[in-house]
Design a protein around this motif. Structure first.
Motif, PDB file in Angstrom:
ATOM      1  N   UNK A  62       0.712  -1.201   0.060  1.00 16.04           N
ATOM      2  CA  UNK A  62       0.010   0.016   0.064  1.00 16.04           C
ATOM      3  C   UNK A  62       0.940   1.259  -0.145  1.00 16.04           C
ATOM      4  N   UNK A  63       2.158   1.236   0.041  1.00 20.50           N
ATOM      5  CA  UNK A  63       3.126   2.186   0.239  1.00 20.50           C
ATOM      6  C   UNK A  63       3.127   3.124  -0.869  1.00 20.50           C
ATOM      7  N   UNK A  64       2.712   2.554  -2.276  1.00 18.30           N
ATOM      8  CA  UNK A  64       2.803   2.779  -3.492  1.00 18.30           C
ATOM      9  C   UNK A  64       2.015   4.475  -3.579  1.00 18.30           C
ATOM     10  N   UNK A  65       0.924   4.523  -2.801  1.00 23.83           N
ATOM     11  CA  UNK A  65       0.118   5.652  -2.879  1.00 23.83           C
ATOM     12  C   UNK A  65       0.735   6.979  -2.194  1.00 23.83           C
ATOM     13  N   UNK A  66       1.801   6.677  -1.277  1.00 28.87           N
ATOM     14  CA  UNK A  66       2.551   7.934  -0.805  1.00 28.87           C
ATOM     15  C   UNK A  66       4.006   7.707  -1.293  1.00 28.87           C
ATOM     16  N   UNK A  67       4.564   6.822  -2.098  1.00 28.59           N
ATOM     17  CA  UNK A  67       5.874   6.747  -2.461  1.00 28.59           C
ATOM     18  C   UNK A  67       6.743   7.783  -2.885  1.00 28.59           C
TER      19      UNK A  67
END
Length: 829
Positions: free
Chosen positions: A489-494
Motif C-alpha cells: 500500500x506504500x505506492x500511494x505515498x511513495x
C-alpha cells in the motif's frame, strides 16, 4: 518427687560457695565460679532431670543474671551461655522471663550502648531470639520490652547483631500479629536506617524483616518504606533485589490493606520484571500473574461479565509476548492514573539509573494497560517526547518499545491528532521517533486512512528540511516504519517518502545519515517491487522537480530546495536525460547574473559535474545537444562578464570551466555554434586577460577548441583581430599558459583556409611573425620549442616573408639554433 528435691538441694548446696563467689572482687574467682556452676549443673557426668534443673535454675538465675553486667567480658559470656543452656532444657522456660527480659533491656535497650562487646551483644540477641522461639504467644506481655531492645539492636554497628535482630523482629511479628500491629511502627525507622548497609547480606535480611513487620503491622507502615524499597531496586546485589521482589510480591498477595497500596506496590514488582537477572524477572512475573489471578477471585462478582463474555485475544498483538491475565489488566487500568505522573517524571530524572529503570517499567505498564492507554495519551506522550532524546541508548530503546505499544492498542484516529500536532509544533527528533514507533506498532488496515496525513506532515518543509542529524535519522525511521507496515500500500505515498529520503540525503552532513538514507532507499524500492533504488529516481524525479516550479525563481544559496535539486540531479544519473525541459529552465533562472553569487557558483559546479559525465547524465538520451546552445548563451556567457570581487572571479572561472567541459563532451556541433560564436569569442578573449590564472588558462584552452570546432567558418577579419590578444598571452607570467597559447596558435593558423591571400594581409602576417620570433629566443627551452612548432605552421602561409623575418633577427638571438632549424624548414617549403 521428694527424691528430686533432695537431689537438687544437694546440687545447690554443692554450688552455694560458687554462687557466693560470683560477688567477689577478683575476676578470676568470678570466672572460676561460673565455670564450676556450669560443670556441676549442666556438664555433670550423670545428667540431672529437667525438673531438677528447673529448681536449680530458679535459684541460680538471679545471681547469674547479675554477672551479665560484669566488667569482665568472659564472665558475661559464661553467664549468658549458662542461661541459654538452661532455657533449652528446663520444662517451663517462660516462667523465668520476668527476670531475664529486664536484664536484656538494661544491657541492650538503652539510649547508649551499655554492652561494649560486639560478640556479647550478639550473644544477648541470640538469647532474645531463643526466648522468642520458645515463648510463643506468651511473649505478648513483654512486647514493649522486645521492641525497646530491637529498636537499638537493629541499628547496632555490628552487622551480625543487625542480622540477628532483624530475624528477631520478623519472628516477633509472626508470633503475635494481633498484638504486634500496635507496635510495628516503632521498628520501621531503625529498619530503614539499616536498609542501605554496606553489606549486601544485611540489606537482604533488613528487607525481609521489613516485609514481616509491614505484613503483620498496620497500614501506616507501608507509606514510609516504599520509597526506600524503590531505591533497593537499583541494588548491585541480585540477592537483595530478589528478596525485595519476594517481599513486594507477598504484600500484593497477602497484605491486609493491599488494595489501598496497589498503586505503590505494583511499580516495584513490575520493575522487577525488567531486571537483568532472568531469575529475578521470572520471579516477579510469577508474583504478578498470581496477583492478577487472586484479584480475579476476590472480585469475581464485579468481573463476572468480563470473565463470562471475554473477548478473544487480539490478533494484532506484540510478537513473542504473553498477554497478562484479566486480573493484571484490570489492576493496571484501575491504578495507572496514580502511577503514571510519578513515572513520567522519573523518566526525565537527572540520575541515569532512575531513567533506565523508569523507561523499562513504562513498557510493562503499557503492555498491561492495553487500550486503556487512550485515556492517558497526553501524559504518556509528553514524557516520551523528551525521553526519546535521552543520551542513554537503553532509555531510548525502551521508550521506543513503549511507543510501539501505543500503536498496537490505541486507534490511529486518536494518536494521529496528538502526535502529528506535536511533530509540526516541535519539529524535534523526539516527536519524530515517537511517530516512527507508533507507526511501527500500528495495524495496516487501521493506519491506511491516515497515511496521507502522516506523509503530508513529515514532508512539510518545516519538518522535513532539517539539518539536525538526529531529526534526519528519525525522518528516515518514519519512512522505514511506513514501508514495513504498509508494504504494497506504500505506492500511494511513495513519492512523498522518496522526497523525505532525498531531502535527508541532500541536507545530511553526517556520513551515518547518508548511509541510512541509501539503505532506506533500497528498502523502499524493495517494498515497491523495484529491483534497485535507481528505479525510484526513474519514477519520481520528475515529480520532485515539479515541486520546485513555484519557488525556484526565488532560491538563494541557503535555500534548502537548491540543495535538494543539486542532490537529485547528481543521484538521478541517466534519468535526467529525459527531463531536460524541466531542468534547463531552473538552471537558466538560477544562473542569471543578478542572482546570489554564491548560489551561481554552486550551480556552475553542479553543471560542470554533469557536463563532464554528460553521456551518463544530461546527454544519456541524446537530447542534450538541443539545449547545449542555451547553456552557453543563457548560462555561461552572461556569467563571464567581468565584475569586481573574489566571488565574481570564482564564478568566471567556474563558468569558463563549464564551457570547457561542454566543448570536450562533443555535444556542441559546428552548426549550432555558428549563431553565437562571434559573441562567444569576444567573451573568451576578454577572459584571457582575467586576474585569475586558472581563468586565463581555461580561456586559452576554450579558444583552442573553438578554433578546432569552427575551422574555416570564421571571418578572416575576425581572425586578424584575435592574434594581438594571443601574442599578449605569450608574455603571461605563467609558463603553463604560454605553452597552451602556443597550441592555440596552431589551431588558429588552421582556421586560415585555402582561399587566404597572404599578400593582401601581408601586414598582419608580418606582425604575427615578428611577435612570435621574439619568443623563439625565450629563456625557457620548452617555450622555444613550442614557438618553433608554431612558426613552422605559420610559415606555410608565407614562407618567403618568414625567411626574411628570421634572417633579420637571427643575429640578435642568443643562439641561432632554432633560427637555423626554421630556415631549413622554410627552405624545404
Amino acid at each position: 518427687m521428694a527424691a528430686l528435691d533432695e537431689n537438687s538441694n544437694t546440687v545447690l548446696q554443692g554450688i552455694a560457695r560458687h554462687i557466693n563467689c560470683l560477688g567477689e572482687d577478683n575476676r578470676n574467682t568470678r570466672k572460676r565460679a561460673l565455670e564450676n556452676i556450669q560443670r556441676d549443673t549442666l556438664l555433670r557426668d550423670i545428667a540431672l532431670e529437667s525438673i531438677e534443673l528447673q529448681l536449680i535454675f530458679k535459684e541460680i538465675l538471679p545471681p547469674v543474671l547479675k554477672v551479665f553486667s560484669d566488667p569482665v567480658e568472659k564472665c558475661r559470656e559464661l553467664s549468658t551461655n549458662i542461661v541459654m543452656s538452661f532455657l533449652k532444657i528446663v520444662p517451663d522456660p517462660e516462667d523465668h522471663l520476668s527476670y531475664i527480659i529486664p536484664v536484656l533491656v538494661q544491657r541492650l535497650g538503652q539510649q547508649e550502648i551499655v554492652e561494649n562487646s560486639e560478640e556479647q551483644r550478639l550473644l544477648l540477641v541470640e538469647l532474645l531470639k531463643q526466648i522468642l522461639e520458645f515463648s510463643g504467644k506468651n511473649i505478648a506481655m513483654y512486647l514493649d520490652d522486645c521492641i525497646a531492645i530491637l529498636q537499638r539492636t537493629i541499628v547496632d554497628p555490628y552487622p551480625e547483631v543487625k542480622k540477628e535482630s532483624c530475624r528477631c523482629a520478623g519472628y516477633l511479628a509472626k508470633k503475635i500479629p494481633e498484638h504486634f500491629h500496635m507496635q510495628s511502627e516503632s521498628l520501621i525507622k531503625p529498619l530503614l536506617l539499616s536498609i542501605a548497609h554496606q553489606h549486601s547480606k544485611v540489606r537482604a535480611i533488613v528487607i525481609e524483616a521489613i516485609g514481616d513487620v509491614v505484613q503483620y503491622g498496620n497500614g501506616k507502615t507501608v507509606e514510609p518504606v516504599v520509597s526506600h524499597l524503590a531505591q533497593r531496586l537499583f541494588d548491585q546485589s541480585p540477592a537483595v533485589r530478589k528478596v525485595l521482589i519476594k517481599v513486594v510480591g507477598s504484600w500484593l498477595l497477602d497484605l491486609p490493606d493491599r488494595y489501598s497500596f496497589f498503586h505503590k506496590l505494583i511499580p516495584l514488582l513490575l520493575t522487577g520484571m525488567t531486571d537483568e537477572q532472568p531469575e529475578i524477572s521470572e520471579l516477579a512475573d510469577s508474583y504478578w500473574h498470581d496477583t492478577g489471578i487472586k484479584y480475579e477471585r476476590e472480585n469475581e462478582d464485579d468481573l463476572k461479565d468480563k470473565q463470562d463474555f471475554a473477548k478473544e485475544d487480539p490478533q494484532h498483538y506484540p510478537a513473542n509476548v504473553e498477554r497478562p491475565n484479566l486480573g493484571c489488566r484490570i489492576l493496571m487500568q484501575r491504578n495507572l492514573s496514580k502511577i503514571l505522573p510519578g513515572l513520567m517524571k522519573d523518566i526525565g530524572d537527572w540520575v541515569l539509573e532512575t531513567r533506565i529503570k523508569s523507561a523499562a517499567l513504562l513498557y510493562v505498564l503499557l503492555l498491561n494497560a492495553e487500550e486503556y492507554i487512550t485515556q492517558h495519551m497526553e501524559i504518556v506522550l509528553s514524557g516520551t517526547y523528551r525521553a526519546c532524546m535521552d543520551e542513554e541508548p537503553k532509555v531510548v530503546r525502551d521508550v521506543f518499545r513503549s511507543c510501539e505499544l501505543i500503536g498496537y492498542f490505541v486507534s490511529p484516529e486518536v494518536w494521529c491528532k496528538i502526535v502529528l500536532n506535536n511533530v509540526r509544533a516541535s519539529q524535534s527528533s523526539g516527536s519524530l521517533m515517537v511517530l516512527a514507533a507508533v507507526i511501527k506498532g500500528s495495524e495496516k488496515e487501521k493506519l491506511k486512512p491516515y497515511l496521507s496525513m502522516i506523509c503530508e506532515t513529515i514532508t512539510s518543509s518545516d519538518v522535513c528540511q532539517s539539518i539536525q542529524p538526529q531529526v534526519q535519522l528519525q525522518l528516515i525511521a518514519c519512512v522505514d516504519s511506513i514501508g514495513l507496515i504498509m508494504a504494497d500500500e506504500t505506492s500511494s505515498v511513495a513519492v512523498q517518502l522518496f522526497t523525505v529520503l532525498l531531502t535527508a540525503l541532500a541536507l545530511a552532513q553526517d556520513q551515518n545519515v547518508k548511509d541510512k538514507v541509501n539503505s532506506s532507499l533500497e528498502q523502499l524500492a524493495t517494498v515497491l517491487g523495484l529491483s534497485s533504488k535507481q528505479h525510484l529516481f526513474e519514477l519520481y524525479t520528475k515529480s520532485v522537480i515539479k515541486q520546485f516550479d513555484d519557488n525556484y525563481f526565488s532560491w538563494t544559496n541557503h535555500s534548502m530546495e537548491r540543495q535538494i535539486f543539486d542532490t537529485l540531479l547528481i543521484e538521478a544519473g541517466d534519468v535526467i536525460g529525459d527531463l531536460l525541459e524541466d531542468i534547463i529552465p531552473i538552471l537558466v533562472t538560477s544562473l542569471k547574473p543578478e542572482k546570489d553569487p554564491e548560489m551561481r557558483l554552486k550551480f556552475f559546479t553542479l553543471l560542470s559535474r554533469l557536463v563532464m559525465n554528460a553521456a551518463n547524465t544530461l546527454d544519456s538520451k541524446k537530447k542534450f545537444s538541443g539545449f547545449a546552445v542555451s547553456v552557453v548563451k543563457d548560462m555561461v556567457m552572461p556569467n563571464c562578464v567581468w565584475r569586481a570581487g573574489r566571488t565574481a572571479g570564482a564564478i568566471r572561472t567556474t563558468a569558463i570551466s563549464c564551457l570547457w567541459a561542454l566543448l570536450k563532451s562533443h555535444v556542441l556541433s559546428k552548426e549550432k555554434m555558428e549563431p553565437i560564436v562571434e559573441n562567444l569569442l569576444t567573451q573568451v578573449i576578454t577572459l584571457m586577460e582575467d586576474d585569475n590564472k586558472s581563468t586565463r588558462l581555461i580561456a586559452c584552452r576554450v579558444l583552442t577548441r573553438l578554433f578546432e570546432l569552427m575551422g574555416g567558418t570564421l571571418n578572416q577579419d575576425r581572425l586578424h583581430n584575435i592574434y594581438p590578444e594571443l601574442l599578449k598571452r605569450l608574455d603571461d607570467s605563467s609558463d603553463e599558459i604560454r605553452v597552451v597559447v602556443a597550441k592555440t596558435f596552431l589551431a588558429y593558423f588552421d582556421c586560415f583556409g585555402e582561399g587566404y591571400d597572404p599578400d593582401l594581409y601581408k601586414a598582419h602576417l608580418e606582425a604575427i611573425f615578428k611577435g612570435l620570433l621574439v619568443h623563439l629566443d625565450d629563456s625557457e627551452k620548452k617555450i622555444q620549442e613550442a614557438i618553433l612548432e608554431v612558426l613552422k605552421r605559420a610559415g606555410q602561409l608565407h614562407p618567403a616573408m618568414l625567411k626574411q623575418e628570421v634572417e633579420s633577427v637571427k643575429h640578435k638571438h642568443r643562439t641561432g639554433q632554432y633560427c637555423d632549424i626554421l630556415l631549413k624548414d622554410v627552405q624545404v617549403q
